[in-house]
Write a protein that holds these residues in place. Structure first.
Motif, PDB file in Angstrom:
ATOM      1  N   ASP A  26       0.825  -1.214   0.000  1.00 55.89           N
ATOM      2  CA  ASP A  26       0.000   0.000   0.000  1.00 55.89           C
ATOM      3  C   ASP A  26       0.857   1.261   0.000  1.00 55.89           C
ATOM      4  OD1 ASP A  26      -2.186  -1.651   0.077  1.00 55.89           O
ATOM      5  OD2 ASP A  26      -2.463  -1.496   2.245  1.00 55.89           O
ATOM      6  N   ASP A  27       0.676   2.065  -1.030  1.00 56.46           N
ATOM      7  CA  ASP A  27       1.365   3.335  -1.239  1.00 56.46           C
ATOM      8  C   ASP A  27       2.863   3.185  -1.463  1.00 56.46           C
ATOM      9  OD1 ASP A  27      -0.884   5.068  -1.198  1.00 56.46           O
ATOM     10  OD2 ASP A  27      -1.009   4.795   0.969  1.00 56.46           O
ATOM     11  N   THR A  28       3.294   1.947  -1.732  1.00 58.77           N
ATOM     12  CA  THR A  28       4.640   1.691  -2.251  1.00 58.77           C
ATOM     13  C   THR A  28       4.524   1.143  -3.664  1.00 58.77           C
ATOM     14  OG1 THR A  28       5.600   1.265  -0.057  1.00 58.77           O
ATOM     15  CG2 THR A  28       6.775   0.368  -1.957  1.00 58.77           C
ATOM     16  N   GLY A 201       9.839   0.200   1.182  1.00 58.18           N
ATOM     17  CA  GLY A 201       8.577   0.638   1.746  1.00 58.18           C
ATOM     18  C   GLY A 201       8.517   2.130   1.966  1.00 58.18           C
ATOM     19  N   ASP A 202       7.318   2.617   2.343  1.00 59.56           N
ATOM     20  CA  ASP A 202       7.095   4.060   2.484  1.00 59.56           C
ATOM     21  C   ASP A 202       6.860   4.488   3.920  1.00 59.56           C
ATOM     22  OD1 ASP A 202       3.642   4.804   2.321  1.00 59.56           O
ATOM     23  OD2 ASP A 202       4.463   2.785   2.501  1.00 59.56           O
ATOM     24  N   ASN A 203       6.912   3.552   4.866  1.00 62.36           N
ATOM     25  CA  ASN A 203       6.678   3.900   6.260  1.00 62.36           C
ATOM     26  C   ASN A 203       7.985   3.800   7.045  1.00 62.36           C
ATOM     27  OD1 ASN A 203       6.021   3.318   9.202  1.00 62.36           O
ATOM     28  ND2 ASN A 203       3.975   3.805   8.440  1.00 62.36           N
ATOM     29  N   PRO A 204       8.436   4.910   7.642  1.00 62.00           N
ATOM     30  CA  PRO A 204       9.740   4.901   8.308  1.00 62.00           C
ATOM     31  C   PRO A 204       9.863   3.887   9.441  1.00 62.00           C
ATOM     32  CG  PRO A 204       8.944   7.150   8.016  1.00 62.00           C
ATOM     33  CD  PRO A 204       7.814   6.243   7.662  1.00 62.00           C
ATOM     34  N   ILE A 205       8.748   3.631  10.152  1.00 63.81           N
ATOM     35  CA  ILE A 205       8.812   2.730  11.306  1.00 63.81           C
ATOM     36  C   ILE A 205       8.424   1.307  10.919  1.00 63.81           C
ATOM     37  CG2 ILE A 205       7.873   2.246  13.602  1.00 63.81           C
ATOM     38  CD1 ILE A 205       7.542   5.274  13.948  1.00 63.81           C
ATOM     39  N   ASN A 206       7.199   1.129  10.430  1.00 63.65           N
ATOM     40  CA  ASN A 206       6.728  -0.227  10.112  1.00 63.65           C
ATOM     41  C   ASN A 206       7.582  -0.896   9.051  1.00 63.65           C
ATOM     42  OD1 ASN A 206       4.668  -0.024  11.955  1.00 63.65           O
ATOM     43  ND2 ASN A 206       3.098   0.474  10.445  1.00 63.65           N
ATOM     44  N   ASP A 207       7.978  -0.134   8.040  1.00 68.84           N
ATOM     45  CA  ASP A 207       8.741  -0.721   6.935  1.00 68.84           C
ATOM     46  C   ASP A 207      10.243  -0.697   7.182  1.00 68.84           C
ATOM     47  OD1 ASP A 207       6.402  -1.208   5.517  1.00 68.84           O
ATOM     48  OD2 ASP A 207       6.463   0.719   4.504  1.00 68.84           O
ATOM     49  N   VAL A 221      11.094   4.699   0.310  1.00 67.49           N
ATOM     50  CA  VAL A 221      10.547   5.405  -0.848  1.00 67.49           C
ATOM     51  C   VAL A 221       9.767   6.621  -0.346  1.00 67.49           C
ATOM     52  CG1 VAL A 221       9.131   5.242  -2.926  1.00 67.49           C
ATOM     53  CG2 VAL A 221      10.352   3.224  -2.103  1.00 67.49           C
ATOM     54  N   ASP A 222      10.317   7.790  -0.576  1.00 60.61           N
ATOM     55  CA  ASP A 222       9.705   9.042  -0.119  1.00 60.61           C
ATOM     56  C   ASP A 222       9.266   9.826  -1.352  1.00 60.61           C
ATOM     57  OD1 ASP A 222       8.858  11.154   1.380  1.00 60.61           O
ATOM     58  OD2 ASP A 222      10.852  11.832   1.987  1.00 60.61           O
ATOM     59  N   SER A 225       8.789  13.531  -0.774  1.00 60.34           N
ATOM     60  CA  SER A 225       9.909  14.202  -0.100  1.00 60.34           C
ATOM     61  C   SER A 225       9.440  14.957   1.139  1.00 60.34           C
ATOM     62  CB  SER A 225      10.616  15.171  -1.057  1.00 60.34           C
ATOM     63  OG  SER A 225      11.128  14.485  -2.170  1.00 60.34           O
ATOM     64  N   ILE A 226       8.649  14.278   1.976  1.00 59.83           N
ATOM     65  CA  ILE A 226       8.081  14.935   3.150  1.00 59.83           C
ATOM     66  C   ILE A 226       8.723  14.470   4.452  1.00 59.83           C
ATOM     67  CG2 ILE A 226       5.854  15.350   2.058  1.00 59.83           C
ATOM     68  CD1 ILE A 226       4.763  12.910   3.513  1.00 59.83           C
ATOM     69  N   HIS A 227       9.601  13.484   4.381  1.00 57.21           N
ATOM     70  CA  HIS A 227      10.188  12.948   5.598  1.00 57.21           C
ATOM     71  C   HIS A 227      11.625  13.430   5.765  1.00 57.21           C
ATOM     72  CE1 HIS A 227       6.946  10.108   6.608  1.00 57.21           C
ATOM     73  NE2 HIS A 227       6.805   9.967   5.306  1.00 57.21           N
ATOM     74  N   ALA A 228      12.055  13.475   7.014  1.00 51.58           N
ATOM     75  CA  ALA A 228      13.462  13.743   7.287  1.00 51.58           C
ATOM     76  C   ALA A 228      14.283  12.550   6.826  1.00 51.58           C
ATOM     77  CB  ALA A 228      13.656  13.981   8.781  1.00 51.58           C
ATOM     78  N   ALA A 229      15.583  12.757   6.666  1.00 55.48           N
ATOM     79  CA  ALA A 229      16.460  11.686   6.204  1.00 55.48           C
ATOM     80  C   ALA A 229      16.327  10.472   7.113  1.00 55.48           C
ATOM     81  CB  ALA A 229      17.903  12.160   6.181  1.00 55.48           C
TER      82      ALA A 229
END
Length: 251
Positions: A26-28, A201-207, A221-222, A225-229
């Protein structure tokens, strides 16, 4: 984006060293957010005639982004899948001071929504070319998702992505991401070593944190471009990942 050479050269020796790739769905791979927004707007517009189109769009985005935090409750076993969707819908109505639907009306609503959202499932434009590149390199791939395996297999099929031999759901793994179990189950079915398996994946924690804690190499996969590095390698799309993998395989 972090340089890929150090980790790839030292841990995977990329020229032939990547044994497999696992993906979030989902969303990846599948643009679930757009599908949810489109289906939501198609159904609620008549119910909320007094709400401006701009405001409708905002609550549709909140519904798609799960502003209610309902999906985590579903993953924790606190509510059913339909229950978490109802919580999200109730929140959307609350945001515009509209009373929630009755149980009978909600059942009809969710049947209509499910039909519409399934028709709207589509892969991102970069997905099919990336999967074709992996196949051309002989790199097997699969999916690991925080949803029921049968539902996610159906989603991939409906979205035009039928080539996934390995699909791990939270039900078949016995635990949802970020627990190591689903990632390791994916590697086991792919018959790949975790340290030579990418997880995209697109989730910093779960993925990403989950994959790295399980010993896989996380690829974040951002797209917006909304997430910090992140600690993982970050790419803006799968085309960029295709190029990076190809550079090392061909080197």
């Amino acid at each position: 984006m972090r340089e890929l050479s150090n980790t790839f050269d030292s841990t995977t020796r990329l020229g032939g060293g990547i044994e497999g790739v696992l993906f979030d769905i989902d969303d990846t791979l599948v643009d679930l957010r757009s599908a949810a927004i489109d289906a939501f707007l198609a159904i609620v517009s008549d119910l909320l005639e007094e709400v401006t189109s701009e405001h409708l769009r905002l609550i549709a985005e909140d519904f798609a982004d799960d502003g209610a935090g309902a999906y985590e409750r579903y993953m924790a076993g606190e509510v059913t899948f339909l229950g978490q969707r109802q919580l999200r819908l109730n929140r959307a109505f609350e945001l515009v001071d509209h009373k929630p639907l009755s149980e009978q009306s909600y059942i009809r609503w969710t049947e209509d929504y499910e039909s519409l959202v399934k028709d709207s499932w589509k892969p991102f434009n970069d997905v099919l070319p990336h999967l074709a590149a992996l196949s051309s390199w002989g790199i097997p791939y699969g999916a690991v998702s925080n949803n029921v395996e049968a539902y996610q297999r159906m989603k991939l099929e409906r979205a035009g992505l039928p080539g996934f031999r390995v699909v791990i759901g939270s039900d078949t793994a016995g635990a949802p991401k970020p627990d190591p179990a689903p990632f390791l189950a994916g590697c086991s079915q792919l018959q790949t070593a975790p340290g030579r398996t990418l997880y995209v994946g697109d989730n910093p924690i779960n993925d990403i944190q989950g994959a790295e804690n399980a010993g896989l190499i996380g690829i974040f996969v951002d797209r917006e471009s909304i997430h910090a590095a992140q600690s993982a390698f970050t790419v803006s799309d799968l085309g960029q990942l295709t190029t990076l993998i190809g550079q090392y395989i061909d080197s």
